[in-house]
Design an enzyme around this catalytic site. Structure first.
Site, PDB file in Angstrom:
ATOM      1  N   THR A 183       0.847  -1.182   0.000  1.00 48.67           N
ATOM      2  CA  THR A 183       0.000   0.000   0.000  1.00 48.67           C
ATOM      3  C   THR A 183       0.884   1.234   0.000  1.00 48.67           C
ATOM      4  OG1 THR A 183      -0.069   0.260   2.413  1.00 48.67           O
ATOM      5  CG2 THR A 183      -1.682  -1.231   1.420  1.00 48.67           C
TER       6      THR A 183
ATOM      7  N   ILE B 222       2.616  -1.165   5.041  1.00 48.10           N
ATOM      8  CA  ILE B 222       1.968   0.117   5.323  1.00 48.10           C
ATOM      9  C   ILE B 222       3.043   1.179   5.469  1.00 48.10           C
ATOM     10  CG2 ILE B 222       1.890  -0.387   7.816  1.00 48.10           C
ATOM     11  CD1 ILE B 222      -0.741   1.286   7.896  1.00 48.10           C
TER      12      ILE B 222
ATOM     13  N   VAL C 165       6.628  -2.336   7.555  1.00 51.45           N
ATOM     14  CA  VAL C 165       6.496  -0.887   7.584  1.00 51.45           C
ATOM     15  C   VAL C 165       7.355  -0.314   6.471  1.00 51.45           C
ATOM     16  CG1 VAL C 165       6.846   1.209   8.923  1.00 51.45           C
ATOM     17  CG2 VAL C 165       6.046  -0.880  10.064  1.00 51.45           C
ATOM     18  N   LYS C 166       6.741   0.526   5.643  1.00 51.90           N
ATOM     19  CA  LYS C 166       7.465   1.107   4.517  1.00 51.90           C
ATOM     20  C   LYS C 166       8.156   2.396   4.956  1.00 51.90           C
ATOM     21  CE  LYS C 166       5.690   0.804   0.319  1.00 51.90           C
ATOM     22  NZ  LYS C 166       4.730   0.921  -0.813  1.00 51.90           N
ATOM     23  N   ILE C 167       9.456   2.439   4.749  1.00 53.41           N
ATOM     24  CA  ILE C 167      10.272   3.609   5.071  1.00 53.41           C
ATOM     25  C   ILE C 167      10.980   4.050   3.803  1.00 53.41           C
ATOM     26  CG2 ILE C 167      12.243   4.460   6.411  1.00 53.41           C
ATOM     27  CD1 ILE C 167      11.531   2.458   8.589  1.00 53.41           C
TER      28      ILE C 167
END
Length: 377
Positions: free
Chosen positions: A48, A112, A143-145
């Site tokens: 996403t 996310i 977790v998208k960084i």
């Protein structure tokens, strides 16, 4: 789709490419559409981003009931966005739980993204990565960084705390190497902290089509036949060289020591795989990047095209590195600066996600206001 089209995705999967859908909405969750893709189309993960969430909330009424509840409770805008998005990701993670277990944690992943407004703020990115990880509270979350310079230490810190990370917005080979190093640093810190390295996973999202879009624009401006002959070649060449770098990094003594302790390699993920130029085959970024050990995250349009007519012919990455270097060398010779292109793309990528985040906030604000007015009446 016919049986033969389904087989194409099965063949792609059998060649070591994990197929992730680049989309998530409550509608997909509620109507069984996502479950069907898992069951019949070999989809083993979801990504996403702010653009996806903004579109989902703006185009459907699937969120109306929850928004009304949040409005009645006087929930703040930021908390409402957090609740809505993490609820969707948690539900998707539960849907992929069987895939997660069957692949020993490699797939079945749902990503996310941290608030893109924090892309240049290391500490704030770390804080939100923790918040998202603990709020979703599912081991198959990522977790998208973003791979900004400020994002690199945040990646290391998150990994060191056992948070699985999808590193996004990677355009250049140098930055990719820095991302991989940040991952290794995080694993080493996690090991010293006593964290079981086998529980930590990461992917490095290397963007493909946007590279061609920017470089093709510059080649058109040059206007020569030589320039025209290079159009549509840079994105694939760049990604192939990223895989070469992956193989180098994850075969070093440093890596072998971590692997012996249970660590998993940070898999390359091909992102931005929807073709932007209709002159190109709509499955180009699938066909030309087949190699064991990667993820291809596809918009549904690209996935349907791949299922219908992907030109799969085995490994299309190994044996291409010299030609790929030749493409980038030729671009430099013609005056197309690789460094400038990738710098521009990173800045634009952050800007686009910030704009989508603003749209998401506006959409939720309007929905909360409507719900609040309805309650008042």
């Amino acid at each position: 789709m016919t049986e033969s089209t389904t087989d194409r995705l099965g063949e792609l999967s059998s060649q070591g490419v994990s197929i992730w859908l680049d989309d998530l909405s409550r509608g997909r969750l509620n109507d069984g559409g996502l479950a069907d893709l898992i069951r019949t189309k070999h989809v083993v993960g979801v990504t996403t981003n702010p653009t996806i969430f903004a579109g989902a909330l703006a185009k459907a009424h699937d969120y109306d009931e929850q928004v009304a509840t949040l409005a009645a409770a006087g929930t703040s805008l930021d908390d409402a966005v957090l609740t809505i998005t993490t609820d969707d990701v948690r539900s998707a993670a539960d849907l992929f739980a069987d895939v997660y277990r069957a692949t020993d944690g490699q797939d079945g992943r749902v990503s996310i993204e941290v608030d893109p407004r924090l892309a240049k703020q290391t500490d704030a990115t770390i804080e939100q990565a923790r918040l998202l990880w603990h709020t979703v509270d599912r081991p198959n979350t990522m977790v998208k960084i973003p791979a900004t310079l400020e994002g690199l230490p945040a990646i290391t810190k998150a990994i060191s705390e056992g948070i699985s990370v999808n590193v996004t917005l990677i355009f250049s080979l140098d930055r990719y190497r820095a991302v991989a190093n940040a991952y290794l640093d995080g694993l080493e810190q996690a090991q010293r902290a006593g964290i079981d390295l086998s529980t930590v996973r990461s992917v490095a999202s290397f963007f493909v089509s946007r590279v061609d879009t920017e470089i093709d624009k510059r080649l058109d401006a040059i206007g020569t036949e030589e320039a025209a002959a290079l159009k549509g070649k840079a994105g694939v060449a760049n990604a192939r060289l990223a895989f070469e770098a992956f193989e180098e990094i994850f075969s070093t003594p440093r890596w072998e020591e971590l692997a012996a302790a249970g660590a998993h390699p940070q898999r390359p993920l091909w992102a931005s795989t929807g073709v932007k130029d209709p002159a190109y085959a709509d499955t180009m970024y699938v066909d030309e990047l087949v190699v064991d050990g990667v993820v291809n995250t596809m918009p549904e349009k690209t996935m349907k095209a791949a299922a219908d007519h992907a030109n799969l012919r085995g490994d299309t990455v190994h044996g291409t590195y010299d030609d790929a270097r030749g493409v980038l060398d030729e671009l430099e010779r013609l005056g197309v600066s690789y460094t400038d292109v990738t710098d521009v793309l990173e800045a634009e990528g952050v800007e686009k996600f910030e704009k989508s985040w603003a749209e998401l906030l506006d959409t939720v604000t309007a929905a909360l206001d409507r719900a609040g007015q309805a309650v008042a009446k």
